[in-house]
Design a protein around this motif. Structure first.
Motif, PDB file in Angstrom:
ATOM      1  N   ASN A  46       0.918  -7.953   3.480  1.00  0.00           N
ATOM      2  CA  ASN A  46       1.609  -9.108   3.174  1.00  0.00           C
ATOM      3  C   ASN A  46       3.240  -8.948   3.139  1.00  0.00           C
ATOM      4  O   ASN A  46       3.908  -9.750   3.244  1.00  0.00           O
ATOM      5  CB  ASN A  46       1.418  -9.444   1.573  1.00  0.00           C
ATOM      6  CG  ASN A  46       0.214 -10.147   1.467  1.00  0.00           C
ATOM      7  OD1 ASN A  46      -0.376 -11.067   2.552  1.00  0.00           O
ATOM      8  ND2 ASN A  46      -0.716 -10.012   0.682  1.00  0.00           N
ATOM      9  N   THR A  47       3.552  -7.634   2.970  1.00  0.00           N
ATOM     10  CA  THR A  47       5.058  -7.084   3.258  1.00  0.00           C
ATOM     11  C   THR A  47       5.162  -6.132   4.385  1.00  0.00           C
ATOM     12  O   THR A  47       4.132  -5.717   4.843  1.00  0.00           O
ATOM     13  CB  THR A  47       5.565  -6.511   2.138  1.00  0.00           C
ATOM     14  OG1 THR A  47       4.796  -5.325   1.548  1.00  0.00           O
ATOM     15  CG2 THR A  47       5.385  -7.507   0.837  1.00  0.00           C
ATOM     16  N   ASN A  49       6.437  -3.017   4.601  1.00  0.00           N
ATOM     17  CA  ASN A  49       6.554  -1.623   4.216  1.00  0.00           C
ATOM     18  C   ASN A  49       5.597  -0.627   5.136  1.00  0.00           C
ATOM     19  O   ASN A  49       4.561  -0.873   5.301  1.00  0.00           O
ATOM     20  CB  ASN A  49       6.286  -1.386   2.735  1.00  0.00           C
ATOM     21  CG  ASN A  49       6.707   0.020   2.194  1.00  0.00           C
ATOM     22  OD1 ASN A  49       6.236   1.182   2.896  1.00  0.00           O
ATOM     23  ND2 ASN A  49       7.362   0.026   0.963  1.00  0.00           N
ATOM     24  N   SER A  89       4.675  -9.460  11.370  1.00  0.00           N
ATOM     25  CA  SER A  89       4.579  -8.045  11.170  1.00  0.00           C
ATOM     26  C   SER A  89       2.952  -7.710  11.129  1.00  0.00           C
ATOM     27  O   SER A  89       2.159  -7.896  10.277  1.00  0.00           O
ATOM     28  CB  SER A  89       5.136  -7.618  10.133  1.00  0.00           C
ATOM     29  OG  SER A  89       6.516  -8.034   9.767  1.00  0.00           O
TER      30      SER A  89
END
Length: 136
Positions: A46-47, A49, A89
């Motif tokens: 979801n992000t 990193n 991403s």
């Protein structure tokens, strides 16, 4: 009749509790993992990193593919748009060294480089699952 109704209720509750488990390989930390082709899978957190990509790949490899912790993860396609979901991403991985591209010039940069050819053991990548993901 009551048994069938109870079974249907249990199945419905499981679908609500684990919505992604039937469609894709769900990993910890809300990381989706989808197959791309034979031997290649895509990690879509979801992000963005870098730790999450490695964590998701390792968790999926161990829990879903049941490989040993000594197995090596290889990035086949670096950070880019997801082929399976269209999200911005995603990173594609393989466990098959024959499907992996050559290591990047200059060697492994960092956990966040996410370049095609980067490699890491499942054991090492699982360690990233325990880093507080709110920090770099």
């Amino acid at each position: 009749m009551k048994i069938a109704a109870a079974a249907a209720l249990c199945a419905s509750l499981l679908l609500v509790a684990f919505p992604d488990s039937s469609a894709a390989g769900a990993s910890r930390h809300s990381i989706r993992v989808n197959p791309v082709s034979d031997g290649v899978f895509e990690v879509i957190p979801n992000t963005g990193n870098g730790y999450l990509f490695w964590c998701g790949a390792a968790d999926y490899a161990q829990r879903s593919l049941r490989v040993s912790r000594n197995s090596m993860l290889h990035i086949t396609r670096g950070l880019g748009r997801s082929e399976t979901t269209g999200r911005r991403s995603a990173v594609q991985f393989t466990l098959d060294p024959d499907l992996a591209p050559a290591a990047p010039a200059g060697g492994y940069g960092s956990v966040n480089s996410l370049q095609s050819g980067d490699t890491m053991s499942v054991q090492e990548a699982l360690g990233y699952c325990f880093i507080p993901f709110g920090r770099p």
